[in-house]
Write a protein that holds these residues in place. Structure first.
Motif, PDB file in Angstrom:
ATOM      1  N   LYS A  55      66.495  39.141  42.429  1.00  0.00           N
ATOM      2  CA  LYS A  55      67.947  39.154  42.570  1.00  0.00           C
ATOM      3  C   LYS A  55      68.542  37.864  42.005  1.00  0.00           C
ATOM      4  CE  LYS A  55      69.042  42.172  46.229  1.00  0.00           C
ATOM      5  NZ  LYS A  55      70.372  42.588  46.151  1.00  0.00           N
ATOM      6  N   PRO A  56      68.974  37.901  40.756  1.00  0.00           N
ATOM      7  CA  PRO A  56      69.639  36.722  40.206  1.00  0.00           C
ATOM      8  C   PRO A  56      71.064  36.632  40.741  1.00  0.00           C
ATOM      9  CG  PRO A  56      69.645  38.492  38.601  1.00  0.00           C
ATOM     10  CD  PRO A  56      68.853  38.981  39.785  1.00  0.00           C
ATOM     11  N   ILE A  57      71.707  35.535  40.467  1.00  0.00           N
ATOM     12  CA  ILE A  57      73.119  35.395  40.842  1.00  0.00           C
ATOM     13  C   ILE A  57      73.942  36.226  39.878  1.00  0.00           C
ATOM     14  CG2 ILE A  57      75.069  33.788  40.987  1.00  0.00           C
ATOM     15  CD1 ILE A  57      73.075  31.626  41.816  1.00  0.00           C
ATOM     16  N   LEU A  58      74.715  37.155  40.409  1.00  0.00           N
ATOM     17  CA  LEU A  58      75.551  38.013  39.584  1.00  0.00           C
ATOM     18  C   LEU A  58      76.616  37.170  38.874  1.00  0.00           C
ATOM     19  CD1 LEU A  58      76.288  40.918  38.733  1.00  0.00           C
ATOM     20  CD2 LEU A  58      77.869  40.948  40.671  1.00  0.00           C
ATOM     21  N   GLY A  59      76.710  37.338  37.574  1.00  0.00           N
ATOM     22  CA  GLY A  59      77.728  36.631  36.806  1.00  0.00           C
ATOM     23  C   GLY A  59      77.376  35.202  36.449  1.00  0.00           C
ATOM     24  N   ASP A  60      76.094  34.843  36.580  1.00  0.00           N
ATOM     25  CA  ASP A  60      75.722  33.457  36.288  1.00  0.00           C
ATOM     26  C   ASP A  60      76.016  33.085  34.838  1.00  0.00           C
ATOM     27  OD1 ASP A  60      73.653  35.105  35.397  1.00  0.00           O
ATOM     28  OD2 ASP A  60      72.084  33.676  35.905  1.00  0.00           O
ATOM     29  N   GLY A 133      96.500  39.174  33.642  1.00  0.00           N
ATOM     30  CA  GLY A 133      95.492  39.399  34.677  1.00  0.00           C
ATOM     31  C   GLY A 133      94.080  39.505  34.142  1.00  0.00           C
ATOM     32  N   ASP A 134      93.800  38.893  33.011  1.00  0.00           N
ATOM     33  CA  ASP A 134      92.475  38.949  32.404  1.00  0.00           C
ATOM     34  C   ASP A 134      91.425  38.366  33.347  1.00  0.00           C
ATOM     35  OD1 ASP A 134      90.940  39.500  29.871  1.00  0.00           O
ATOM     36  OD2 ASP A 134      90.420  37.380  30.186  1.00  0.00           O
ATOM     37  N   ALA A 135      90.263  39.026  33.410  1.00  0.00           N
ATOM     38  CA  ALA A 135      89.182  38.583  34.290  1.00  0.00           C
ATOM     39  C   ALA A 135      87.841  38.867  33.627  1.00  0.00           C
ATOM     40  CB  ALA A 135      89.260  39.299  35.634  1.00  0.00           C
ATOM     41  N   SER A 136      86.817  38.136  34.065  1.00  0.00           N
ATOM     42  CA  SER A 136      85.476  38.344  33.511  1.00  0.00           C
ATOM     43  C   SER A 136      84.961  39.723  33.915  1.00  0.00           C
ATOM     44  CB  SER A 136      84.524  37.249  33.992  1.00  0.00           C
ATOM     45  OG  SER A 136      84.320  37.345  35.380  1.00  0.00           O
ATOM     46  N   MET A 137      84.005  40.218  33.151  1.00  0.00           N
ATOM     47  CA  MET A 137      83.571  41.601  33.325  1.00  0.00           C
ATOM     48  C   MET A 137      82.753  41.840  34.588  1.00  0.00           C
ATOM     49  SD  MET A 137      81.469  44.026  30.693  1.00  0.00           S
ATOM     50  CE  MET A 137      82.740  44.122  29.454  1.00  0.00           C
ATOM     51  N   LEU A 138      81.793  40.967  34.890  1.00  0.00           N
ATOM     52  CA  LEU A 138      80.880  41.240  35.992  1.00  0.00           C
ATOM     53  C   LEU A 138      81.442  40.879  37.366  1.00  0.00           C
ATOM     54  CD1 LEU A 138      77.461  40.119  34.481  1.00  0.00           C
ATOM     55  CD2 LEU A 138      78.293  42.443  34.848  1.00  0.00           C
ATOM     56  N   ILE A 139      82.033  39.707  37.481  1.00  0.00           N
ATOM     57  CA  ILE A 139      82.469  39.264  38.813  1.00  0.00           C
ATOM     58  C   ILE A 139      83.987  39.224  38.968  1.00  0.00           C
ATOM     59  CG2 ILE A 139      80.358  37.985  39.298  1.00  0.00           C
ATOM     60  CD1 ILE A 139      81.866  35.413  38.559  1.00  0.00           C
ATOM     61  N   GLY A 140      84.698  39.534  37.915  1.00  0.00           N
ATOM     62  CA  GLY A 140      86.151  39.563  37.998  1.00  0.00           C
ATOM     63  C   GLY A 140      86.788  38.187  38.149  1.00  0.00           C
ATOM     64  N   PHE A 141      86.134  37.161  37.608  1.00  0.00           N
ATOM     65  CA  PHE A 141      86.660  35.797  37.676  1.00  0.00           C
ATOM     66  C   PHE A 141      87.900  35.718  36.786  1.00  0.00           C
ATOM     67  CE2 PHE A 141      86.826  31.429  36.032  1.00  0.00           C
ATOM     68  CZ  PHE A 141      86.833  30.709  37.212  1.00  0.00           C
ATOM     69  N   PRO A 142      89.038  35.285  37.334  1.00  0.00           N
ATOM     70  CA  PRO A 142      90.254  35.176  36.508  1.00  0.00           C
ATOM     71  C   PRO A 142      90.052  34.114  35.416  1.00  0.00           C
ATOM     72  CG  PRO A 142      90.771  34.987  38.857  1.00  0.00           C
ATOM     73  CD  PRO A 142      89.283  34.931  38.731  1.00  0.00           C
ATOM     74  N   THR A 143      90.055  34.538  34.153  1.00  0.00           N
ATOM     75  CA  THR A 143      89.707  33.641  33.060  1.00  0.00           C
ATOM     76  C   THR A 143      90.714  32.510  32.868  1.00  0.00           C
ATOM     77  OG1 THR A 143      90.709  35.200  31.520  1.00  0.00           O
ATOM     78  CG2 THR A 143      88.327  35.304  31.788  1.00  0.00           C
ATOM     79  N   TRP A 144      91.938  32.703  33.278  1.00  0.00           N
ATOM     80  CA  TRP A 144      92.941  31.656  33.077  1.00  0.00           C
ATOM     81  C   TRP A 144      92.588  30.376  33.833  1.00  0.00           C
ATOM     82  CZ3 TRP A 144      95.714  29.309  36.914  1.00  0.00           C
ATOM     83  CH2 TRP A 144      95.740  29.933  38.158  1.00  0.00           C
ATOM     84  N   ILE A 145      91.852  30.495  34.933  1.00  0.00           N
ATOM     85  CA  ILE A 145      91.491  29.329  35.740  1.00  0.00           C
ATOM     86  C   ILE A 145      90.656  28.341  34.923  1.00  0.00           C
ATOM     87  CG2 ILE A 145      90.135  28.565  37.737  1.00  0.00           C
ATOM     88  CD1 ILE A 145      91.063  31.150  39.154  1.00  0.00           C
ATOM     89  N   ALA A 146      89.780  28.858  34.079  1.00  0.00           N
ATOM     90  CA  ALA A 146      88.937  27.988  33.248  1.00  0.00           C
ATOM     91  C   ALA A 146      89.765  27.206  32.241  1.00  0.00           C
ATOM     92  CB  ALA A 146      87.894  28.822  32.528  1.00  0.00           C
ATOM     93  N   TYR A 147      90.920  27.716  31.886  1.00  0.00           N
ATOM     94  CA  TYR A 147      91.756  27.067  30.887  1.00  0.00           C
ATOM     95  C   TYR A 147      92.519  25.868  31.441  1.00  0.00           C
ATOM     96  CZ  TYR A 147      91.067  30.784  27.439  1.00  0.00           C
ATOM     97  OH  TYR A 147      90.533  31.637  26.522  1.00  0.00           O
TER      98      TYR A 147
END
Length: 175
Positions: A55-60, A133-147
């Motif tokens: 079981k890896p970390i999902l979305g690593d 509302g763009d988000a990453s595919m696996l974990i739904g991380f809001p991509t704008w936060i990284a910006y």
């Protein structure tokens, strides 16, 4: 093999602007270090989880991408402030010191302009990603936060480049 040691130039501690800029750049560099440590720990946990428990970390991978981009951007302002960028002087090795200093000054001003433009465009992209509302595919991380740290880092990089250019100009004017 020689060790490379980057020392903070003494002039950075002169005046309130230099001290404030130094503290901000140091804080961003420390933030980059923290992100890298977190990223290494998460990767280790994911690899161990995959190997031992299946079981890896999902979305690593998604998180490593986001954290890597932020860490690199956050380290740039401090690197500029202490003049720690790699300089390729193949064509200017035999040029007089005055020519090299002039080219360095031009490079600092170009870097400032480019950093401000990149920071502005990243901030615009961040606003658009938040709006859609763009988000990453696996974990739904809001991509704008990284910006957020990336945009702030490029704006701080522009300030650091302007400051180092100003200090270069002041050094030339001094007797």
């Amino acid at each position: 093999m020689t060790d490379v040691v980057i020392q903070e130039p003494r002039h950075l501690h002169r005046g309130p602007v230099g001290r404030l800029l130094l503290r901000a750049c140091q804080a961003f560099a420390i933030g980059a270090s923290v992100l890298l440590v977190l990223m290494a720990g998460m990767s280790l946990a994911s690899i161990a989880g995959r190997a031992l428990l299946g079981k890896p970390i999902l979305g690593d991978y998604e998180l490593v991408q986001v954290m890597s981009a932020a860490a690199v951007a956050m380290a740039l302002p401090y690197c500029q402030l202490v003049r720690g960028h790699v300089i390729v002087d193949f064509f200017t090795t035999r040029a007089p010191a005055r020519v090299n200093r002039t080219l360095d000054l031009v490079a600092m001003l170009l870097l400032a302009g480019i950093a401000f433009v990149v920071g502005w465009r990243v901030a615009r992209g961040m606003v658009d990603l938040h709006r859609t509302g763009d988000a990453s595919m696996l974990i739904g991380f809001p991509t704008w936060i990284a910006y957020v740290p990336i945009a702030a880092s490029f704006l701080l990089l522009g300030c650091a480049a302007l400051y180092t250019a100003w200090e270069e100009i002041r050094a030339r004017a001094a007797p």
